[in-house]
Design an enzyme around this catalytic site. Structure first.
Site, PDB file in Angstrom:
ATOM      1  N   SER A 137       5.174 -16.600  10.361  1.00  0.00           N
ATOM      2  CA  SER A 137       6.283 -17.140   9.569  1.00  0.00           C
ATOM      3  C   SER A 137       7.606 -17.031  10.317  1.00  0.00           C
ATOM      4  CB  SER A 137       6.396 -16.370   8.251  1.00  0.00           C
ATOM      5  OG  SER A 137       7.579 -16.714   7.556  1.00  0.00           O
ATOM      6  N   TYR A 161       8.196  -8.914   3.515  1.00  0.00           N
ATOM      7  CA  TYR A 161       7.271  -9.983   3.910  1.00  0.00           C
ATOM      8  C   TYR A 161       7.389 -10.263   5.406  1.00  0.00           C
ATOM      9  CZ  TYR A 161       5.561 -14.745   4.599  1.00  0.00           C
ATOM     10  OH  TYR A 161       4.927 -15.854   5.084  1.00  0.00           O
ATOM     11  N   LYS A 165       4.566  -9.742   8.677  1.00  0.00           N
ATOM     12  CA  LYS A 165       4.173 -10.776   9.638  1.00  0.00           C
ATOM     13  C   LYS A 165       4.489 -10.338  11.067  1.00  0.00           C
ATOM     14  CE  LYS A 165       2.490 -14.075   7.020  1.00  0.00           C
ATOM     15  NZ  LYS A 165       1.088 -14.526   7.133  1.00  0.00           N
TER      16      LYS A 165
END
Length: 363
Positions: A137, A161, A165
């Protein structure tokens, strides 16, 4: 033809990529726990393939399982190994992706995105399956000061988040055993792994048939599902988180990419890996064009001929002002670029929502 495990294959991105993989004559094992997806997505994928005269006989199997459960994953690999049909490669989409939810539930995000991926890699290594396309991402870049953002930009995530990643990317770099700078785009792997880390910007849209699209459980967190919910009367208004960002109209700017362009990017990356020496490849997937929240809203209104009511709220924790991709390296290495424009992104999103007002739950 390859035998490919698609984790999270019933989800938004995974289901669209399954169509493209079937069109390329690959054999698929779709692995999903249905926590934020539906097995009906694969039924729809098969319907699309049938209309397109794609042969799907014995080409796809759907297995319910959870990447947090090592035995679930190993059962899949063992089954195909014992049938003398070992899995060749993995496209890994299983995970959770809401910035807002990651701030509220960081333990869950680390458990699914990082520990789950560790389980997958452990089993892949055991069964000597060492080709992986990883769903990363642009969130890992954080609040980058240089726009557009290149693959060599600093990795400075600003939310859990993004942290998860970035952590997985580091694990992948370590197992590739390159002994060089983490940020270099292409590096040989001394351990025999073929890995693509694909950093998505903002996937939107739906398949042109309207049979599959984005269908999150509960309240959607992404812009386009929220806009379509307002357009179809499911929500009263769109919540816009801040109009005081350092952008021309004060709303956040993102690089929106149609999910089918994203699918073609995955096929290009997989083909590159399968036809190259062991290496790790790190690429952005986006359009290279920035669109503000307000621009997206106005374009959607024109395309759908629907008025979108909205209200301005305070900035949301974990958000940043601008993310736009430098996509020159994807074009260089994969001969790939995004082709679908913002109007078609809006039109396909609206078509999906009109046709499936309750997503896959049409009961």
């Amino acid at each position: 033809m390859s035998r490919i495990l698609v984790t999270g294959g019933c989800g938004f991105i995974g289901s669209h990529i399954c169509i493209t993989l079937l069109e390329q004559n690959h054999e698929l094992i779709v692995f999903d726990n249905f926590s934020n997806s539906s097995p009906l997505a694969i039924e729809r994928v098969l319907n699309i393939a049938k209309v397109s005269n794609v042969n799907t006989k014995n080409k796809i199997e759907l297995i319910k399982g959870d990447i947090r459960n090592l035995l679930n994953i190993e059962d899949v690999f063992r089954k195909y190994f014992e049938q003398n049909k070992p899995i060749d490669s993995v496209l890994h989409f299983a995970g959770v992706k809401s910035v807002k939810d990651s701030v509220l539930n960081p333990i869950e995000y680390w458990g699914i995105n990082v520990i789950g991926t560790h389980n997958l890699l452990t089993v892949m290594d055991k069964y000597k399956c060492r080709t992986l396309v990883f769903s990363s991402s642009a969130t890992i870049y954080g609040d980058s000061q240089k726009i557009p953002i290149s693959e060599n930009a600093d990795i400075k995530p600003v939310n859990p988040y993004g942290n998860t990643k970035a952590a997985v990317e580091k694990i992948l770099f370590d197992i590739a055993d390159c002994k060089t700078d983490l940020q270099e785009i292409q590096k040989s792997s001394r351990s025999g792994w073929r890995i693509a880390r694909l950093r998505y910007f903002n996937p939107v849209g739906a398949h042109h048939t309207g049979l599959i699209g984005e269908s999150p459980n509960g309240t959607p967190n992404n812009l386009f599902p929220m806009i379509t919910n307002v357009a179809t009367g499911k929500r009263d208004c769109l919540e816009i988180f801040g109009n005081d960002w350092p952008t021309p109209d004060g709303t956040c700017i993102r690089d929106y990419i149609h999910v089918m362009d994203l699918a073609s990017g995955h096929i290009a990356a997989l083909n590159f890996l399968l036809n190259s020496s062991p290496q790790i490849l790190t690429l952005n997937l986006g359009t290279g064009r920035g669109t503000s929240v307000m621009q997206a809203l106005r374009t959607f209104e024109k395309v759908s001929k629907q008025k979108i009511n909205f209200e301005i709220l305070n900035r949301r924790s974990g958000d940043i002002a601008i993310t736009v991709a430098d996509v020159s390296m994807a074009e260089k290495y994969l001969n790939w670029n995004a082709k679908i424009d913002l109007k078609d992104m809006c039109a396909s999103s609206f078509n999906w929502q009109k046709t499936n007002p309750n997503g896959y739950d049409n009961t």
